[in-house]
Design an enzyme around this catalytic site. Structure first.
Site, mmCIF file in Angstrom:
data_model
loop_
_atom_site.group_PDB
_atom_site.id
_atom_site.type_symbol
_atom_site.label_atom_id
_atom_site.label_comp_id
_atom_site.label_asym_id
_atom_site.label_seq_id
_atom_site.Cartn_x
_atom_site.Cartn_y
_atom_site.Cartn_z
ATOM 1 N N LYS A 100 0.857 -1.184 0.000
ATOM 2 C CA LYS A 100 0.000 0.000 0.000
ATOM 3 C C LYS A 100 0.894 1.236 0.000
ATOM 4 O O LYS A 100 1.683 1.445 0.915
ATOM 5 C CB LYS A 100 -0.909 0.016 1.219
ATOM 6 C CG LYS A 100 -1.794 1.271 1.265
ATOM 7 C CD LYS A 100 -2.424 1.469 2.630
ATOM 8 C CE LYS A 100 -2.987 2.873 2.726
ATOM 9 N NZ LYS A 100 -3.381 3.237 4.107
ATOM 10 N N GLY A 161 -7.449 9.634 10.435
ATOM 11 C CA GLY A 161 -7.612 9.762 11.878
ATOM 12 C C GLY A 161 -8.665 10.747 12.340
ATOM 13 O O GLY A 161 -8.837 10.967 13.539
ATOM 14 N N ALA A 187 -9.268 5.858 5.158
ATOM 15 C CA ALA A 187 -9.097 7.050 5.999
ATOM 16 C C ALA A 187 -10.417 7.787 6.226
ATOM 17 O O ALA A 187 -11.203 7.986 5.302
ATOM 18 C CB ALA A 187 -8.081 8.024 5.416
ATOM 19 N N GLY A 188 -10.624 8.179 7.467
ATOM 20 C CA GLY A 188 -11.746 9.031 7.830
ATOM 21 C C GLY A 188 -12.946 8.334 8.413
ATOM 22 O O GLY A 188 -13.834 8.981 8.966
ATOM 23 N N ASN A 209 -8.068 1.930 10.631
ATOM 24 C CA ASN A 209 -7.230 1.616 11.778
ATOM 25 C C ASN A 209 -7.719 2.366 13.009
ATOM 26 O O ASN A 209 -8.202 1.784 13.975
ATOM 27 C CB ASN A 209 -5.771 1.931 11.465
ATOM 28 C CG ASN A 209 -4.816 1.538 12.577
ATOM 29 O OD1 ASN A 209 -3.631 1.841 12.534
ATOM 30 N ND2 ASN A 209 -5.276 0.850 13.609
ATOM 31 N N THR A 210 -7.635 3.702 12.956
ATOM 32 C CA THR A 210 -7.960 4.510 14.129
ATOM 33 C C THR A 210 -9.391 4.298 14.607
ATOM 34 O O THR A 210 -9.643 4.287 15.820
ATOM 35 C CB THR A 210 -7.743 6.007 13.818
ATOM 36 O OG1 THR A 210 -6.446 6.189 13.268
ATOM 37 C CG2 THR A 210 -7.868 6.849 15.083
#
Length: 264
Positions: A100, A161, A187-188, A209-210
């Site tokens: 990635k 994040g 993301a987001g 992830n976050t």
């Protein structure tokens, strides 16, 4: 089976998860198991995969024999850093080529630098890497990355994040409609409904992830995300009813009913 196919390999889960920000490797493994994810992204510059022999290795907890590892270039801001990082990953993982790519443009927002991303992707593809690429939600940039050979396009929903969810569904739809490779929101995402919406739009998968690691109960959130991705995919395949201000065609027609005989 409605599988996600990446680089010729089929996966039953359309949820991809990261391995950072957990309190320890045990929590990482438990959350990954709860998510049902089969593709696990790893930040090479932040995670020990054997480059530090004296420290615990993530490979002991998430072995490549059970998961598809997806090395990423998190924290890279130049073409040179990104390419060097993935060359190292290939060495550490015995010739592994599925990666990635992300080349960031700003340390505060972590917004992608598309010019540098395009350059890095071209180099890596020529060297035989199978590149899944993090990008903005710009449909033109997405098309260019696909044209040079990226095997999956990974547009942001909102900033890394941030947990803000999908801020521009219209651009995502344009990317999805035009792409011939998998489109994976990256993301987001903040909560389960964000993941479901991404899948309902027609995305092939969601990477996060976050949203899991920073939840008050990461393992429970991982389980919620698993269900959300599955539900969103099923809803997309089912085809939702059209939106209307009100029902112009009632499910129980009243035409011809006594008391509603127009002109009689």
């Amino acid at each position: 089976m409605d599988n996600l196919v990446i680089a010729g390999k089929a996966y039953s889960s359309r949820l991809l998860v990261g391995t950072g920000k957990y309190k320890d490797f045990d929590e990482t493994r438990t959350a990954v198991d709860a998510s049902g994810a089969e593709i696990i992204t790893v930040a090479i510059r932040r995670t020990n995969l054997g480059q530090n022999p004296e420290e615990p290795s993530l490979l002991d907890v998430l072995p490549p024999s059970q998961y598809t590892l997806l090395p990423n270039t998190a924290g890279c801001y130049t073409v040179e850093d990104a390419v060097r990082t993935l060359r190292l990953a290939r060495e550490l993982l015995d010739g592994h080529t599925l990666v990635k790519l992300e080349v960031l443009g700003d340390p505060k927002t972590l917004y992608p630098n598309i010019v540098e991303t395009l350059k890095a992707a071209e180099i890596l593809i020529k060297e035989g890497f199978q590149v899944m690429v993090y990008t903005s939600d710009d449909p033109i940039a997405a098309r260019q990355l696909e044209e040079i050979g990226c095997i999956a396009i990974m547009p942001l929903a909102s900033l890394i994040g941030s947990g803000m969810g999908i801020l521009n569904p219209w651009n995502l739809q344009i990317i999805i409609e035009n792409a011939k490779v998998p489109v994976i929101v990256d993301a987001g995402v903040g909560t389960a409904s964000d993941a479901a919406i991404a899948m309902e739009l027609g995305c092939d998968g969601v990477l996060m992830n976050t949203a899991i690691a920073a939840a008050q109960n990461p393992v429970l959130m991982a389980s919620a995300m698993k269900k959300a991705v599955e539900a969103g995919r099923e809803a997309y395949l089912a085809g939702r009813m059209p939106k209307k201000l009100y029902s112009a065609s009632p499910s129980s027609p009243v035409e011809g009913v006594i008391g509603n005989m127009s002109g009689k």
